[in-house]
Scaffold this motif. Structure first.
Motif, PDB file in Angstrom:
ATOM      1  N   ILE A 101       0.870  -1.184   0.000  1.00 53.56           N
ATOM      2  CA  ILE A 101       0.000   0.000   0.000  1.00 53.56           C
ATOM      3  C   ILE A 101       0.900   1.225   0.000  1.00 53.56           C
ATOM      4  O   ILE A 101       1.775   1.363   0.859  1.00 53.56           O
ATOM      5  CB  ILE A 101      -0.898   0.047   1.262  1.00 53.56           C
ATOM      6  CG1 ILE A 101      -1.810  -1.182   1.331  1.00 53.56           C
ATOM      7  CG2 ILE A 101      -1.722   1.331   1.285  1.00 53.56           C
ATOM      8  CD1 ILE A 101      -2.613  -1.282   2.624  1.00 53.56           C
ATOM      9  N   CYS A 117      -0.040   2.999   6.828  1.00 50.89           N
ATOM     10  CA  CYS A 117      -0.202   1.971   7.875  1.00 50.89           C
ATOM     11  C   CYS A 117      -1.594   2.078   8.501  1.00 50.89           C
ATOM     12  O   CYS A 117      -2.217   1.065   8.826  1.00 50.89           O
ATOM     13  CB  CYS A 117       0.868   2.123   8.958  1.00 50.89           C
ATOM     14  SG  CYS A 117       2.457   1.432   8.469  1.00 50.89           S
ATOM     15  N   GLN A 120      -3.887   0.552   6.115  1.00 47.66           N
ATOM     16  CA  GLN A 120      -3.710  -0.906   6.168  1.00 47.66           C
ATOM     17  C   GLN A 120      -4.546  -1.495   7.288  1.00 47.66           C
ATOM     18  O   GLN A 120      -5.253  -2.491   7.118  1.00 47.66           O
ATOM     19  CB  GLN A 120      -2.220  -1.239   6.377  1.00 47.66           C
ATOM     20  CG  GLN A 120      -1.918  -2.715   6.360  1.00 47.66           C
ATOM     21  CD  GLN A 120      -0.967  -3.119   7.480  1.00 47.66           C
ATOM     22  OE1 GLN A 120      -0.995  -2.549   8.563  1.00 47.66           O
ATOM     23  NE2 GLN A 120      -0.158  -4.112   7.197  1.00 47.66           N
ATOM     24  N   ALA A 125      -5.685  -5.049   5.576  1.00 42.60           N
ATOM     25  CA  ALA A 125      -4.722  -5.593   4.598  1.00 42.60           C
ATOM     26  C   ALA A 125      -3.508  -6.125   5.359  1.00 42.60           C
ATOM     27  O   ALA A 125      -2.397  -5.584   5.270  1.00 42.60           O
ATOM     28  CB  ALA A 125      -4.314  -4.499   3.608  1.00 42.60           C
ATOM     29  N   ALA A 130       3.341  -1.084   4.010  1.00 46.32           N
ATOM     30  CA  ALA A 130       2.605   0.165   3.799  1.00 46.32           C
ATOM     31  C   ALA A 130       3.496   1.352   4.116  1.00 46.32           C
ATOM     32  O   ALA A 130       4.129   1.393   5.169  1.00 46.32           O
ATOM     33  CB  ALA A 130       1.360   0.191   4.695  1.00 46.32           C
TER      34      ALA A 130
END
Ligand code: ACO
Length: 346
Positions: A101, A117, A120, A125, A130
């Motif tokens: 990401i 983050c 995420q 995820a 991230a």
């Protein structure tokens, strides 16, 4: 498993948690898009109540009629996560399938953890690395090209690219020369290493022109300086930005097309950063192309910085205007100064 990456010196090993097809060059296909803007609409007439401006001044010079401004309790990450959820849902993948990401933002809600983050965590995820990148209005294009590099190298298979900004918290609401231009929003795309997709890109930067468009960070304040840290506001040399954009963007577009053997006429839409309608008009004129090749939504959202390209992409996608095989040229440009393009086949 561990993958050895070939370098000229010593080998580097990467922990790769997905099965990449080693040695096979993959491209990056957008398989889902999403976007989110705050509910609060602020019109030019609303702004005329807080600074000495008017709809008659703003609209002819910029093309902006209204923008969305985030409420105090919602920030960049909330918008980013909302756009991300929409993109994931449309793509049909599970959040756990995401390997990477990248969030492009210049207005993250906090210094750390990074906004990617937080996204995420918000979307679940759990297997994705991230991180954020900062490239102002070029941000989404830079993030897409970054993720494309990982995917085409076979390191990752599925990625989430987001552009999200709430510049409403960085502008000085007493400065009519900047506060009328910007709005808040987020756009996202889920991408996957698949057959057709990204076919060309260009990226550039000129750090010597950093002062043209600037937002100071915290000034140094510690026990040695005896000063309190202060937050800086955005400042801009509007005419210099105009000159930079109308010169650099057509050049970058031509370079991208030449690099991939694509003709200007093959491009269905040029999805430009939505900074100013007159900038888009000048770019179209320099490329000798009609304005219907340059879709726009600036009138409704103002300049949403790193979010403008993916919001527009999502709108075109959801309106059914993008067909398989269509060639699209995405272009971002802004503070740094930075600029970037992505040429892709839908
Ligand atoms: N309302 C009313 N008057 C205004 C406003 C306003 N919102 N802002 C500035 N003015 C006044 C100025 O004070 C000045 O008044 P003065 O002549 O009495 O001193 C006058 O309008 C002209 O000011 P300029 O800054 O010279 O205005 P200009 O014609 O250059 O237009 C603009 C400003 C629209 C920003 C223009 O420079 C431009 O289009 N620049 C492109 C930059 C841009 O769009 N940036 C977006 C962000 S950057 C990016 O996304 C890449």
């Amino acid at each position: 498993y561990q993958r050895q990456v070939k370098t000229t010196g010593f080998p580097i090993y990467l922990d790769v948690c997905i099965t990449a097809r080693m040695g096979e060059i993959m491209t990056t296909r957008i398989i889902g898009t999403g976007s989110a803007v705050p509910k609060q609409v602020v019109t030019n007439d609303d702004l005329a109540k807080i600074v000495d401006t008017s709809d008659e001044w703003i609209r002819p010079r910029t093309g902006i009629r209204e923008r969305r401004i985030a409420a105090a309790e919602s920030g960049t990450t909330d918008l980013a996560a909302e756009a991300a959820r929409m993109a994931i849902e449309q793509s049909g993948i599970k959040p756990e399938e995401l390997d990477i990401i990248v969030l492009a933002t210049s207005s993250g809600d906090c210094c750390f953890p990074n906004g990617a983050c937080e996204v995420q965590a918000a979307v679940g995820a759990v297997n994705a690395v991230a991180f954020d990148i900062s490239a102002a209005c070029s941000g989404f294009v830079f993030a897409l090209n970054t993720v494309h590099s990982f995917l085409s190298a076979g390191i990752y298979r599925t990625g989430l690219v987001i552009g999200a900004d709430t510049l409403s918290k960085l502008v000085d609401w007493n400065d009519r020369s900047t506060c009328v231009l910007f709005g808040d929003g987020a756009g996202a795309a889920v991408v996957r290493a698949e057959g057709t997709g990204v076919i060309g890109l260009t990226m550039g930067a000129d750090g010597t022109k950093g002062d043209v468009l600037k937002c100071g960070g915290r000034t140094t304040g510690n026990f040695l300086t005896g000063k309190k840290p202060e937050l800086g506001y955005m400042s801009m040399d509007g005419q210099e930005v105009f000159r930079f954009a109308v010169k650099t963007v057509p050049e970058a577009i031509k370079k991208t097309l030449a690099g991939s053997g694509t003709e200007l006429e093959e491009i269905k839409y040029f999805i430009l950063h939505q900074s100013n309608y007159r900038i888009s008009e000048s770019i179209a004129k320099r490329l000798k192309l009609p304005m219907d090749k340059f879709p726009a939504n600036l009138e409704r959202y103002g300049n949403t910085s790193g979010a403008s390209v993916p919001i527009l992409l999502d709108e075109l996608n959801r309106e059914g205007k993008l067909k398989p095989g269509d060639k699209l040229l995405l272009a971002g440009f802004g503070a740094g100064l930075t600029w970037g393009t992505t040429l892709l086949e839908w």
